[in-house]
Design a protein around this motif. Structure first.
Motif, mmCIF file in Angstrom:
data_model
loop_
_atom_site.group_PDB
_atom_site.id
_atom_site.type_symbol
_atom_site.label_atom_id
_atom_site.label_comp_id
_atom_site.label_asym_id
_atom_site.label_seq_id
_atom_site.Cartn_x
_atom_site.Cartn_y
_atom_site.Cartn_z
ATOM 1 N N UNK A 273 -10.043 2.724 13.854
ATOM 2 C CA UNK A 273 -9.618 3.261 12.746
ATOM 3 C C UNK A 273 -9.753 4.379 12.287
ATOM 4 N N UNK A 274 -10.950 5.018 12.250
ATOM 5 C CA UNK A 274 -11.497 6.322 11.912
ATOM 6 C C UNK A 274 -10.631 7.326 12.856
ATOM 7 N N UNK A 275 -10.927 7.033 14.175
ATOM 8 C CA UNK A 275 -10.259 8.066 15.096
ATOM 9 C C UNK A 275 -8.807 7.943 14.769
ATOM 10 N N UNK A 276 -8.033 6.821 14.509
ATOM 11 C CA UNK A 276 -6.352 7.058 14.548
ATOM 12 C C UNK A 276 -5.963 7.247 13.108
ATOM 13 N N UNK A 277 -7.057 7.182 11.991
ATOM 14 C CA UNK A 277 -6.579 7.657 10.740
ATOM 15 C C UNK A 277 -7.106 8.927 10.123
ATOM 16 N N UNK A 278 -8.296 8.945 9.787
ATOM 17 C CA UNK A 278 -8.603 10.352 9.181
ATOM 18 C C UNK A 278 -8.770 11.377 10.106
ATOM 19 N N UNK A 279 -9.176 11.359 11.273
ATOM 20 C CA UNK A 279 -9.458 12.091 12.377
ATOM 21 C C UNK A 279 -7.926 12.402 12.621
ATOM 22 N N UNK A 280 -7.308 11.672 13.306
ATOM 23 C CA UNK A 280 -5.736 12.083 13.766
ATOM 24 C C UNK A 280 -4.856 12.609 12.511
ATOM 25 N N UNK A 281 -4.965 12.113 11.510
ATOM 26 C CA UNK A 281 -4.266 12.341 10.190
ATOM 27 C C UNK A 281 -4.330 13.951 9.997
ATOM 28 N N UNK A 282 -5.832 14.483 10.162
ATOM 29 C CA UNK A 282 -5.996 15.666 10.177
ATOM 30 C C UNK A 282 -5.164 16.894 10.701
ATOM 31 N N UNK A 283 -5.030 16.325 12.083
ATOM 32 C CA UNK A 283 -3.998 17.192 12.860
ATOM 33 C C UNK A 283 -2.589 16.961 12.740
ATOM 34 N N UNK A 284 -2.270 15.561 12.572
ATOM 35 C CA UNK A 284 -0.931 15.534 12.483
ATOM 36 C C UNK A 284 -0.207 15.811 11.362
ATOM 37 N N UNK A 285 -1.040 16.213 9.991
ATOM 38 C CA UNK A 285 -0.494 16.758 8.928
ATOM 39 C C UNK A 285 0.014 18.400 9.178
ATOM 40 N N UNK A 286 -0.558 18.903 10.148
ATOM 41 C CA UNK A 286 -0.174 20.181 10.782
ATOM 42 C C UNK A 286 1.083 20.379 11.164
ATOM 43 N N UNK A 287 1.633 19.442 12.054
ATOM 44 C CA UNK A 287 2.814 19.377 12.717
ATOM 45 C C UNK A 287 3.840 18.645 11.821
ATOM 46 N N UNK A 288 3.592 17.842 11.014
ATOM 47 C CA UNK A 288 4.747 17.314 10.294
ATOM 48 C C UNK A 288 4.295 17.164 8.734
ATOM 49 N N UNK A 289 5.118 17.965 8.025
ATOM 50 C CA UNK A 289 4.944 18.056 6.651
ATOM 51 C C UNK A 289 6.191 17.472 5.985
ATOM 52 N N UNK A 290 6.030 16.405 5.231
ATOM 53 C CA UNK A 290 6.915 15.834 4.349
ATOM 54 C C UNK A 290 6.502 15.601 2.852
ATOM 55 N N UNK A 291 7.493 15.401 1.895
ATOM 56 C CA UNK A 291 7.109 14.960 0.535
ATOM 57 C C UNK A 291 7.456 13.831 0.216
ATOM 58 N N UNK A 292 6.704 12.994 -0.487
ATOM 59 C CA UNK A 292 7.021 11.695 -0.919
ATOM 60 C C UNK A 292 8.593 11.418 -1.311
ATOM 61 N N UNK B 283 0.794 -1.320 -0.143
ATOM 62 C CA UNK B 283 0.089 0.056 0.153
ATOM 63 C C UNK B 283 0.616 1.417 0.026
ATOM 64 N N UNK B 284 1.866 1.038 0.496
ATOM 65 C CA UNK B 284 2.649 2.305 0.818
ATOM 66 C C UNK B 284 3.104 3.125 -0.439
ATOM 67 N N UNK B 285 3.627 2.244 -1.570
ATOM 68 C CA UNK B 285 3.809 3.185 -2.603
ATOM 69 C C UNK B 285 2.714 3.314 -3.365
ATOM 70 N N UNK B 286 1.476 2.922 -3.195
ATOM 71 C CA UNK B 286 0.257 3.765 -3.773
ATOM 72 C C UNK B 286 -0.030 4.991 -3.054
ATOM 73 N N UNK B 287 0.229 4.955 -1.649
ATOM 74 C CA UNK B 287 0.056 6.316 -1.086
ATOM 75 C C UNK B 287 1.010 7.408 -1.506
ATOM 76 N N UNK C 62 -4.301 7.186 7.589
ATOM 77 C CA UNK C 62 -5.361 6.283 7.359
ATOM 78 C C UNK C 62 -5.241 5.005 6.919
ATOM 79 N N UNK C 63 -4.322 5.177 5.934
ATOM 80 C CA UNK C 63 -4.023 3.694 5.410
ATOM 81 C C UNK C 63 -3.165 2.799 6.443
#
Length: 465
Positions: A209-228, A144-148, A165-166
Protein backbone atom coordinates in the motif's frame (compact mmCIF):
# COMPACT_ATOMS: atom_id res chain seq x y z
CA UNK A 1 -18.92 -22.41 10.74
CA UNK A 2 -18.03 -25.89 9.40
CA UNK A 3 -14.76 -27.37 10.50
CA UNK A 4 -12.09 -27.09 7.76
CA UNK A 5 -11.97 -30.88 7.51
CA UNK A 6 -15.70 -30.91 6.75
CA UNK A 7 -15.18 -28.31 4.03
CA UNK A 8 -12.45 -30.40 2.48
CA UNK A 9 -14.74 -33.40 2.53
CA UNK A 10 -17.15 -31.43 0.38
CA UNK A 11 -14.58 -29.99 -2.00
CA UNK A 12 -12.71 -33.22 -2.65
CA UNK A 13 -14.46 -35.50 -5.14
CA UNK A 14 -14.31 -39.24 -4.46
CA UNK A 15 -13.96 -39.76 -8.19
CA UNK A 16 -14.15 -37.40 -11.17
CA UNK A 17 -17.61 -36.83 -12.62
CA UNK A 18 -16.17 -37.33 -16.10
CA UNK A 19 -13.60 -39.57 -17.73
CA UNK A 20 -12.45 -36.91 -20.18
CA UNK A 21 -8.77 -36.69 -21.01
CA UNK A 22 -6.55 -33.68 -20.51
CA UNK A 23 -7.28 -32.26 -23.94
CA UNK A 24 -11.04 -32.32 -23.50
CA UNK A 25 -10.77 -30.94 -19.96
CA UNK A 26 -8.62 -28.07 -21.20
CA UNK A 27 -11.19 -27.26 -23.89
CA UNK A 28 -13.95 -27.47 -21.27
CA UNK A 29 -12.18 -25.02 -18.99
CA UNK A 30 -11.63 -22.58 -21.85
CA UNK A 31 -15.28 -22.94 -22.91
CA UNK A 32 -16.58 -22.38 -19.37
CA UNK A 33 -14.38 -19.34 -18.78
CA UNK A 34 -15.15 -17.95 -22.26
CA UNK A 35 -18.89 -18.18 -21.58
CA UNK A 36 -18.36 -16.56 -18.18
CA UNK A 37 -16.35 -13.71 -19.70
CA UNK A 38 -18.76 -13.07 -22.58
CA UNK A 39 -21.84 -13.11 -20.35
CA UNK A 40 -20.30 -10.65 -17.88
CA UNK A 41 -18.56 -8.31 -20.30
CA UNK A 42 -20.57 -8.38 -23.54
CA UNK A 43 -24.10 -9.14 -22.41
CA UNK A 44 -23.75 -7.55 -18.93
CA UNK A 45 -25.39 -10.54 -17.28
CA UNK A 46 -25.21 -10.65 -13.49
CA UNK A 47 -22.13 -12.53 -12.23
CA UNK A 48 -24.32 -15.01 -10.31
CA UNK A 49 -26.13 -16.14 -13.46
CA UNK A 50 -22.92 -16.02 -15.48
CA UNK A 51 -21.08 -18.27 -13.03
CA UNK A 52 -24.02 -20.68 -12.93
CA UNK A 53 -24.23 -20.95 -16.72
CA UNK A 54 -20.45 -21.12 -17.04
CA UNK A 55 -20.40 -24.06 -14.63
CA UNK A 56 -23.01 -25.94 -16.67
CA UNK A 57 -21.15 -25.28 -19.92
CA UNK A 58 -17.87 -26.41 -18.37
CA UNK A 59 -19.42 -29.66 -17.11
CA UNK A 60 -21.19 -30.36 -20.40
CA UNK A 61 -18.04 -29.70 -22.45
CA UNK A 62 -16.15 -32.08 -20.18
CA UNK A 63 -18.67 -34.80 -20.96
CA UNK A 64 -20.07 -35.04 -17.44
CA UNK A 65 -23.71 -36.11 -16.87
CA UNK A 66 -25.85 -33.04 -16.28
CA UNK A 67 -27.28 -34.33 -13.00
CA UNK A 68 -23.80 -34.81 -11.56
CA UNK A 69 -22.77 -31.34 -12.71
CA UNK A 70 -25.81 -29.88 -10.95
CA UNK A 71 -25.03 -31.86 -7.79
CA UNK A 72 -21.41 -30.69 -7.89
CA UNK A 73 -22.40 -27.07 -8.40
CA UNK A 74 -24.94 -27.22 -5.57
CA UNK A 75 -22.46 -28.82 -3.17
CA UNK A 76 -19.86 -26.16 -3.91
CA UNK A 77 -22.38 -23.34 -3.57
CA UNK A 78 -23.68 -24.67 -0.26
CA UNK A 79 -20.29 -25.31 1.32
CA UNK A 80 -18.96 -21.91 0.25
CA UNK A 81 -21.92 -19.96 1.60
CA UNK A 82 -21.83 -22.01 4.81
CA UNK A 83 -18.13 -21.35 5.21
CA UNK A 84 -17.96 -17.62 4.42
CA UNK A 85 -21.54 -16.34 4.27
CA UNK A 86 -21.82 -15.65 8.01
CA UNK A 87 -18.45 -13.90 8.00
CA UNK A 88 -19.46 -11.64 5.11
CA UNK A 89 -22.73 -10.79 6.85
CA UNK A 90 -21.00 -9.95 10.14
CA UNK A 91 -18.41 -7.85 8.32
CA UNK A 92 -21.18 -5.94 6.55
CA UNK A 93 -22.96 -5.22 9.85
CA UNK A 94 -19.75 -3.95 11.44
CA UNK A 95 -19.07 -1.74 8.43
CA UNK A 96 -22.61 -0.34 8.50
CA UNK A 97 -22.34 0.41 12.23
CA UNK A 98 -19.07 2.20 11.52
CA UNK A 99 -20.70 4.34 8.83
CA UNK A 100 -24.07 5.07 10.48
CA UNK A 101 -22.62 5.94 13.89
CA UNK A 102 -20.18 8.48 12.52
CA UNK A 103 -17.26 6.31 13.65
CA UNK A 104 -15.72 6.46 10.19
CA UNK A 105 -15.95 10.27 10.24
CA UNK A 106 -14.36 10.29 13.68
CA UNK A 107 -11.35 8.33 12.42
CA UNK A 108 -11.05 10.60 9.40
CA UNK A 109 -11.30 13.88 11.32
CA UNK A 110 -8.97 12.78 14.12
CA UNK A 111 -6.21 11.66 11.79
CA UNK A 112 -6.52 14.65 9.47
CA UNK A 113 -6.44 17.10 12.38
CA UNK A 114 -2.95 15.86 13.23
CA UNK A 115 -1.59 15.66 9.69
CA UNK A 116 0.59 18.33 8.13
CA UNK A 117 0.24 18.99 4.39
CA UNK A 118 3.38 16.96 3.73
CA UNK A 119 2.00 13.99 5.67
CA UNK A 120 -1.49 14.20 4.22
CA UNK A 121 -1.00 11.32 1.71
CA UNK A 122 0.19 9.10 4.55
CA UNK A 123 -2.78 10.17 6.66
CA UNK A 124 -5.16 9.23 3.85
CA UNK A 125 -3.46 5.83 3.53
CA UNK A 126 -3.83 5.23 7.27
CA UNK A 127 -7.49 6.22 7.24
CA UNK A 128 -8.30 4.01 4.25
CA UNK A 129 -6.43 1.04 5.72
CA UNK A 130 -8.26 1.22 9.05
CA UNK A 131 -11.68 1.79 7.55
CA UNK A 132 -10.99 -0.71 4.77
CA UNK A 133 -10.63 -3.61 7.21
CA UNK A 134 -14.39 -4.15 7.80
CA UNK A 135 -15.84 -2.34 4.77
CA UNK A 136 -16.41 -3.71 1.28
CA UNK A 137 -14.39 -1.92 -1.37
CA UNK A 138 -17.32 -0.14 -3.03
CA UNK A 139 -18.65 1.02 0.35
CA UNK A 140 -15.22 2.28 1.31
CA UNK A 141 -14.94 4.28 -1.91
CA UNK A 142 -18.36 5.88 -1.44
CA UNK A 143 -17.45 6.70 2.17
CA UNK A 144 -13.92 7.98 1.63
CA UNK A 145 -13.88 9.71 -1.75
CA UNK A 146 -16.09 12.62 -0.62
CA UNK A 147 -13.63 13.14 2.24
CA UNK A 148 -10.73 13.08 -0.22
CA UNK A 149 -12.49 15.66 -2.40
CA UNK A 150 -13.20 17.88 0.59
CA UNK A 151 -9.63 17.73 1.89
CA UNK A 152 -8.21 18.41 -1.59
CA UNK A 153 -10.42 21.47 -2.08
CA UNK A 154 -10.05 23.04 1.36
CA UNK A 155 -6.34 22.34 1.71
CA UNK A 156 -5.36 23.01 -1.88
CA UNK A 157 -3.85 19.54 -2.22
CA UNK A 158 -3.40 17.61 -5.46
CA UNK A 159 -6.39 15.30 -5.81
CA UNK A 160 -4.25 12.52 -7.28
CA UNK A 161 -1.52 13.01 -4.64
CA UNK A 162 -3.87 12.33 -1.72
CA UNK A 163 -6.46 10.27 -3.59
CA UNK A 164 -4.22 7.39 -4.71
CA UNK A 165 -3.11 6.57 -1.15
CA UNK A 166 -6.74 6.29 -0.05
CA UNK A 167 -7.59 4.08 -3.03
CA UNK A 168 -4.46 2.01 -2.44
CA UNK A 169 -5.36 1.33 1.19
CA UNK A 170 -8.88 0.24 0.27
CA UNK A 171 -7.83 -1.92 -2.67
CA UNK A 172 -5.03 -3.71 -0.82
CA UNK A 173 -7.31 -4.58 2.08
CA UNK A 174 -9.99 -5.78 -0.33
CA UNK A 175 -7.67 -8.11 -2.23
CA UNK A 176 -5.33 -9.42 0.45
CA UNK A 177 -6.86 -9.25 3.91
CA UNK A 178 -9.80 -11.27 5.25
CA UNK A 179 -12.66 -10.90 6.12
CA UNK A 180 -13.17 -9.54 2.60
CA UNK A 181 -15.03 -12.02 0.33
CA UNK A 182 -12.21 -12.79 -2.12
CA UNK A 183 -9.57 -13.80 0.45
CA UNK A 184 -12.16 -15.70 2.49
CA UNK A 185 -13.24 -17.80 -0.49
CA UNK A 186 -9.63 -18.48 -1.49
CA UNK A 187 -8.81 -19.54 2.10
CA UNK A 188 -11.78 -21.91 2.06
CA UNK A 189 -10.86 -23.31 -1.38
CA UNK A 190 -7.25 -24.19 -0.57
CA UNK A 191 -7.89 -24.99 3.11
CA UNK A 192 -5.55 -22.28 4.40
CA UNK A 193 -5.36 -21.14 8.00
CA UNK A 194 -7.26 -17.88 8.30
CA UNK A 195 -5.24 -16.43 11.17
CA UNK A 196 -1.93 -17.16 9.46
CA UNK A 197 -3.22 -15.77 6.16
CA UNK A 198 -4.42 -12.64 7.96
CA UNK A 199 -1.03 -12.13 9.61
CA UNK A 200 0.89 -12.62 6.37
CA UNK A 201 -1.70 -10.57 4.50
CA UNK A 202 -1.10 -7.57 6.74
CA UNK A 203 2.65 -8.09 6.41
CA UNK A 204 2.35 -7.96 2.60
CA UNK A 205 -0.34 -5.27 2.54
CA UNK A 206 1.55 -2.57 4.43
CA UNK A 207 4.58 -2.15 2.13
CA UNK A 208 2.42 -2.77 -0.93
CA UNK A 209 0.00 0.00 0.00
CA UNK A 210 2.89 2.37 0.68
CA UNK A 211 4.48 1.78 -2.73
CA UNK A 212 1.18 2.00 -4.65
CA UNK A 213 -0.14 4.90 -2.56
CA UNK A 214 2.07 7.73 -1.27
CA UNK A 215 5.11 6.77 -3.38
CA UNK A 216 3.28 6.29 -6.69
CA UNK A 217 0.95 9.22 -5.98
CA UNK A 218 3.91 11.57 -5.73
CA UNK A 219 4.85 10.84 -9.33
CA UNK A 220 1.36 10.32 -10.75
CA UNK A 221 0.37 13.81 -9.58
CA UNK A 222 2.99 15.23 -11.94
CA UNK A 223 1.39 13.85 -15.11
CA UNK A 224 -2.28 13.99 -14.09
CA UNK A 225 -3.59 17.23 -12.60
CA UNK A 226 -7.31 17.39 -11.90
CA UNK A 227 -9.47 19.48 -9.59
CA UNK A 228 -12.28 18.12 -7.39
CA UNK A 229 -15.61 18.12 -9.26
CA UNK A 230 -17.70 20.91 -7.72
CA UNK A 231 -20.95 18.98 -7.61
CA UNK A 232 -19.42 16.09 -5.69
CA UNK A 233 -17.62 17.97 -2.91
CA UNK A 234 -19.72 17.38 0.24
CA UNK A 235 -21.06 20.20 2.33
CA UNK A 236 -21.56 18.84 5.82
CA UNK A 237 -23.94 20.58 8.23
CA UNK A 238 -22.47 22.28 11.28
CA UNK A 239 -24.23 19.93 13.70
CA UNK A 240 -23.08 16.72 11.98
CA UNK A 241 -20.36 16.08 14.54
CA UNK A 242 -22.43 16.49 17.74
CA UNK A 243 -22.71 12.83 18.75
CA UNK A 244 -20.15 10.38 17.56
CA UNK A 245 -18.20 7.52 19.14
CA UNK A 246 -14.73 8.30 20.42
CA UNK A 247 -11.67 7.70 18.27
CA UNK A 248 -10.13 5.13 20.62
CA UNK A 249 -13.34 3.16 21.02
CA UNK A 250 -13.92 3.16 17.25
CA UNK A 251 -10.44 1.93 16.37
CA UNK A 252 -10.54 -0.69 19.13
CA UNK A 253 -13.85 -2.04 17.82
CA UNK A 254 -12.62 -2.24 14.23
CA UNK A 255 -9.36 -3.93 15.18
CA UNK A 256 -10.85 -6.38 17.73
CA UNK A 257 -11.46 -9.26 15.26
CA UNK A 258 -8.00 -8.76 13.76
CA UNK A 259 -6.37 -8.94 17.19
CA UNK A 260 -8.35 -12.03 18.21
CA UNK A 261 -7.55 -13.92 15.00
CA UNK A 262 -3.87 -12.96 15.13
CA UNK A 263 -3.72 -14.04 18.79
CA UNK A 264 -5.12 -17.45 17.83
CA UNK A 265 -2.51 -17.85 15.10
CA UNK A 266 0.28 -16.87 17.52
CA UNK A 267 -0.92 -19.28 20.24
CA UNK A 268 -1.19 -22.09 17.69
CA UNK A 269 2.45 -21.54 16.76
CA UNK A 270 3.84 -21.11 20.28
CA UNK A 271 1.76 -23.68 22.20
CA UNK A 272 0.97 -26.23 19.47
CA UNK A 273 -0.95 -28.53 21.85
CA UNK A 274 -4.65 -29.15 21.05
CA UNK A 275 -5.27 -30.28 24.64
CA UNK A 276 -3.79 -27.15 26.22
CA UNK A 277 -6.42 -24.92 27.86
CA UNK A 278 -4.87 -21.71 26.55
CA UNK A 279 -4.88 -22.98 22.99
CA UNK A 280 -8.44 -24.25 23.25
CA UNK A 281 -9.63 -20.87 24.50
CA UNK A 282 -7.64 -19.08 21.79
CA UNK A 283 -9.10 -21.38 19.14
CA UNK A 284 -12.61 -20.43 20.27
CA UNK A 285 -12.24 -16.65 20.66
CA UNK A 286 -10.00 -16.48 17.58
CA UNK A 287 -12.43 -18.36 15.37
CA UNK A 288 -13.36 -15.90 12.59
CA UNK A 289 -17.09 -16.12 13.28
CA UNK A 290 -16.65 -15.58 17.04
CA UNK A 291 -14.13 -12.78 16.52
CA UNK A 292 -16.38 -10.88 14.11
CA UNK A 293 -19.47 -11.56 16.23
CA UNK A 294 -17.66 -10.16 19.27
CA UNK A 295 -16.76 -7.01 17.32
CA UNK A 296 -20.36 -6.57 16.15
CA UNK A 297 -21.75 -6.98 19.66
CA UNK A 298 -19.16 -4.56 21.01
CA UNK A 299 -19.93 -2.15 18.17
CA UNK A 300 -23.61 -2.03 19.14
CA UNK A 301 -22.48 -0.27 22.33
CA UNK A 302 -19.24 1.50 21.39
CA UNK A 303 -20.50 2.70 18.00
CA UNK A 304 -24.29 2.61 17.88
CA UNK A 305 -24.87 3.40 21.56
CA UNK A 306 -22.32 6.21 21.61
CA UNK A 307 -24.01 7.79 18.58
CA UNK A 308 -27.37 7.74 20.33
CA UNK A 309 -28.96 4.97 18.28
CA UNK A 310 -31.79 3.32 20.19
CA UNK A 311 -32.93 -0.28 19.75
CA UNK A 312 -35.02 0.56 16.69
CA UNK A 313 -32.15 2.50 15.17
CA UNK A 314 -29.72 -0.35 15.72
CA UNK A 315 -32.20 -2.82 14.24
CA UNK A 316 -32.57 -0.65 11.13
CA UNK A 317 -28.80 -0.39 10.77
CA UNK A 318 -28.40 -4.16 10.90
CA UNK A 319 -31.26 -4.64 8.45
CA UNK A 320 -29.83 -2.13 6.01
CA UNK A 321 -26.43 -3.81 6.24
CA UNK A 322 -27.72 -7.24 5.24
CA UNK A 323 -29.83 -6.26 2.23
CA UNK A 324 -27.05 -5.06 -0.08
CA UNK A 325 -24.86 -8.14 0.49
CA UNK A 326 -27.44 -10.57 -0.91
CA UNK A 327 -25.95 -10.18 -4.38
CA UNK A 328 -22.42 -10.61 -3.04
CA UNK A 329 -23.38 -13.82 -1.24
CA UNK A 330 -24.96 -15.21 -4.41
CA UNK A 331 -21.89 -14.36 -6.48
CA UNK A 332 -19.55 -15.88 -3.90
CA UNK A 333 -21.76 -18.98 -3.64
CA UNK A 334 -21.96 -19.43 -7.41
CA UNK A 335 -18.21 -18.96 -7.56
CA UNK A 336 -17.88 -21.80 -5.07
CA UNK A 337 -20.11 -23.91 -7.31
CA UNK A 338 -17.94 -23.08 -10.33
CA UNK A 339 -14.85 -24.02 -8.32
CA UNK A 340 -16.42 -27.33 -7.28
CA UNK A 341 -17.27 -28.27 -10.87
CA UNK A 342 -13.64 -27.57 -11.79
CA UNK A 343 -12.43 -29.84 -8.99
CA UNK A 344 -14.96 -32.63 -9.52
CA UNK A 345 -14.31 -32.72 -13.26
CA UNK A 346 -10.65 -33.40 -12.50
CA UNK A 347 -9.33 -30.06 -13.78
CA UNK A 348 -7.32 -29.46 -10.62
CA UNK A 349 -5.64 -32.85 -10.88
CA UNK A 350 -4.92 -32.16 -14.54
CA UNK A 351 -3.18 -28.88 -13.66
CA UNK A 352 -1.30 -30.66 -10.89
CA UNK A 353 0.00 -33.32 -13.30
CA UNK A 354 0.86 -30.85 -16.06
CA UNK A 355 2.53 -28.36 -13.72
CA UNK A 356 4.95 -31.03 -12.49
CA UNK A 357 6.83 -30.57 -15.77
CA UNK A 358 6.80 -26.77 -15.56
CA UNK A 359 9.42 -24.60 -13.93
CA UNK A 360 6.73 -22.29 -12.56
CA UNK A 361 6.02 -22.16 -8.84
CA UNK A 362 2.48 -22.68 -7.59
CA UNK A 363 2.50 -19.11 -6.25
CA UNK A 364 3.33 -17.63 -9.65
CA UNK A 365 0.87 -19.96 -11.38
CA UNK A 366 -1.95 -18.88 -9.07
CA UNK A 367 -1.09 -15.23 -9.70
CA UNK A 368 -1.02 -15.68 -13.49
CA UNK A 369 -4.38 -17.46 -13.60
CA UNK A 370 -5.98 -14.76 -11.44
CA UNK A 371 -4.49 -12.04 -13.66
CA UNK A 372 -5.94 -13.62 -16.80
CA UNK A 373 -9.44 -13.93 -15.34
CA UNK A 374 -9.27 -10.42 -13.85
CA UNK A 375 -8.35 -8.90 -17.20
CA UNK A 376 -11.15 -10.79 -18.92
CA UNK A 377 -14.01 -10.29 -16.46
CA UNK A 378 -13.05 -7.14 -14.55
CA UNK A 379 -14.07 -8.80 -11.29
CA UNK A 380 -11.48 -9.33 -8.55
CA UNK A 381 -13.82 -11.68 -6.67
CA UNK A 382 -14.53 -13.85 -9.74
CA UNK A 383 -10.79 -13.97 -10.50
CA UNK A 384 -9.96 -15.04 -6.95
CA UNK A 385 -12.67 -17.70 -6.80
CA UNK A 386 -11.83 -19.23 -10.19
CA UNK A 387 -8.06 -19.20 -9.69
CA UNK A 388 -8.35 -20.70 -6.21
CA UNK A 389 -10.45 -23.56 -7.58
CA UNK A 390 -7.96 -24.27 -10.34
CA UNK A 391 -4.85 -24.37 -8.16
CA UNK A 392 -6.42 -25.89 -5.03
CA UNK A 393 -4.84 -29.36 -5.64
CA UNK A 394 -1.38 -27.75 -5.68
CA UNK A 395 -1.85 -26.78 -2.03
CA UNK A 396 -2.10 -30.40 -0.86
CA UNK A 397 1.68 -30.87 -0.61
CA UNK A 398 2.49 -27.32 0.55
CA UNK A 399 3.28 -26.20 4.08
CA UNK A 400 0.68 -24.17 5.98
CA UNK A 401 2.70 -21.01 5.48
CA UNK A 402 3.00 -21.49 1.74
CA UNK A 403 -0.71 -22.30 1.43
CA UNK A 404 -1.42 -18.93 3.06
CA UNK A 405 1.02 -17.30 0.63
CA UNK A 406 -0.80 -19.00 -2.26
CA UNK A 407 -3.99 -17.24 -1.16
CA UNK A 408 -2.14 -13.91 -1.16
CA UNK A 409 -0.61 -14.58 -4.59
CA UNK A 410 -4.08 -15.25 -6.00
CA UNK A 411 -5.43 -12.13 -4.29
CA UNK A 412 -2.60 -10.06 -5.76
CA UNK A 413 -3.34 -11.35 -9.25
CA UNK A 414 -7.02 -10.51 -8.87
CA UNK A 415 -6.17 -6.80 -8.57
CA UNK A 416 -4.09 -6.52 -11.76
CA UNK A 417 -4.89 -3.67 -14.20
CA UNK A 418 -8.46 -2.58 -13.53
CA UNK A 419 -9.78 -1.18 -16.81
CA UNK A 420 -13.02 -0.39 -18.63
CA UNK A 421 -14.78 -3.68 -17.77
CA UNK A 422 -14.46 -3.00 -14.04
CA UNK A 423 -17.16 -1.00 -12.24
CA UNK A 424 -14.49 0.38 -9.88
CA UNK A 425 -12.75 1.99 -12.87
CA UNK A 426 -15.80 4.07 -13.73
CA UNK A 427 -16.55 4.87 -10.10
CA UNK A 428 -13.09 6.36 -9.62
CA UNK A 429 -13.22 8.13 -12.98
CA UNK A 430 -16.48 9.93 -12.18
CA UNK A 431 -15.60 10.80 -8.58
CA UNK A 432 -12.25 12.27 -9.58
CA UNK A 433 -13.56 13.96 -12.71
CA UNK A 434 -10.90 12.33 -14.90
CA UNK A 435 -10.88 11.23 -18.51
CA UNK A 436 -10.52 7.56 -19.45
CA UNK A 437 -6.86 8.15 -20.29
CA UNK A 438 -6.17 9.86 -16.97
CA UNK A 439 -7.92 7.05 -15.09
CA UNK A 440 -5.75 4.49 -16.87
CA UNK A 441 -2.58 6.43 -15.93
CA UNK A 442 -3.58 6.67 -12.27
CA UNK A 443 -6.11 4.13 -10.98
CA UNK A 444 -5.25 1.35 -13.46
CA UNK A 445 -1.53 1.89 -12.97
CA UNK A 446 -1.99 1.84 -9.18
CA UNK A 447 -3.85 -1.49 -9.32
CA UNK A 448 -1.08 -2.98 -11.45
CA UNK A 449 1.60 -1.73 -9.06
CA UNK A 450 -0.33 -3.27 -6.15
CA UNK A 451 -0.56 -6.61 -7.94
CA UNK A 452 3.09 -6.83 -8.93
CA UNK A 453 4.45 -5.44 -5.64
CA UNK A 454 2.34 -7.83 -3.58
CA UNK A 455 3.51 -10.77 -5.71
CA UNK A 456 7.15 -9.81 -5.18
CA UNK A 457 6.63 -9.65 -1.42
CA UNK A 458 4.87 -13.01 -1.46
CA UNK A 459 7.70 -14.61 -3.42
CA UNK A 460 10.26 -13.05 -1.08
CA UNK A 461 8.45 -14.36 1.98
CA UNK A 462 8.26 -17.83 0.41
CA UNK A 463 12.08 -17.89 0.34
CA UNK A 464 12.40 -16.78 3.96
CA UNK A 465 9.67 -18.70 5.80
Amino acid sequence: MPHPDDAMAVTTAAEPITSAGHGQLAVAVLAGIAVLVLLITRWKLHAFLSLTLGSLVLGAAAGAPLDRVIDSFGAGLGSTVAGVGVLIALGAILGKLLADSGGADQIVDTVLARATPRRMPWAMLLIASIIGLPLFFEVGIVLLIPVVLLVAKRGGHSLVRIGLPALSGLSVMHGLVPPHPGPLVAIDAVDADLGLTLALGVLVAVPTAVVAGPVLGRYAARWVDVTPPEGLVPERPSDALDRRPGFGATVATVLLPVVLMLAKALVDIVVDDPDDTVQRVADIVGDPMIALLAAVLLGLFTLGGAAGLNRDGLARTVERALGPIAGILLIVGAGGGFKQVLIDAGVGDMILEISEDWNVSALLLGWLIAVGIRLATGSATVATISAAGLVAPLAADMSGTHVALLVLAIGAGSLFLSHVNDAGFWLVKEYFGMTVGQTLRTWSLMETVISVTALLWVLLLSLII
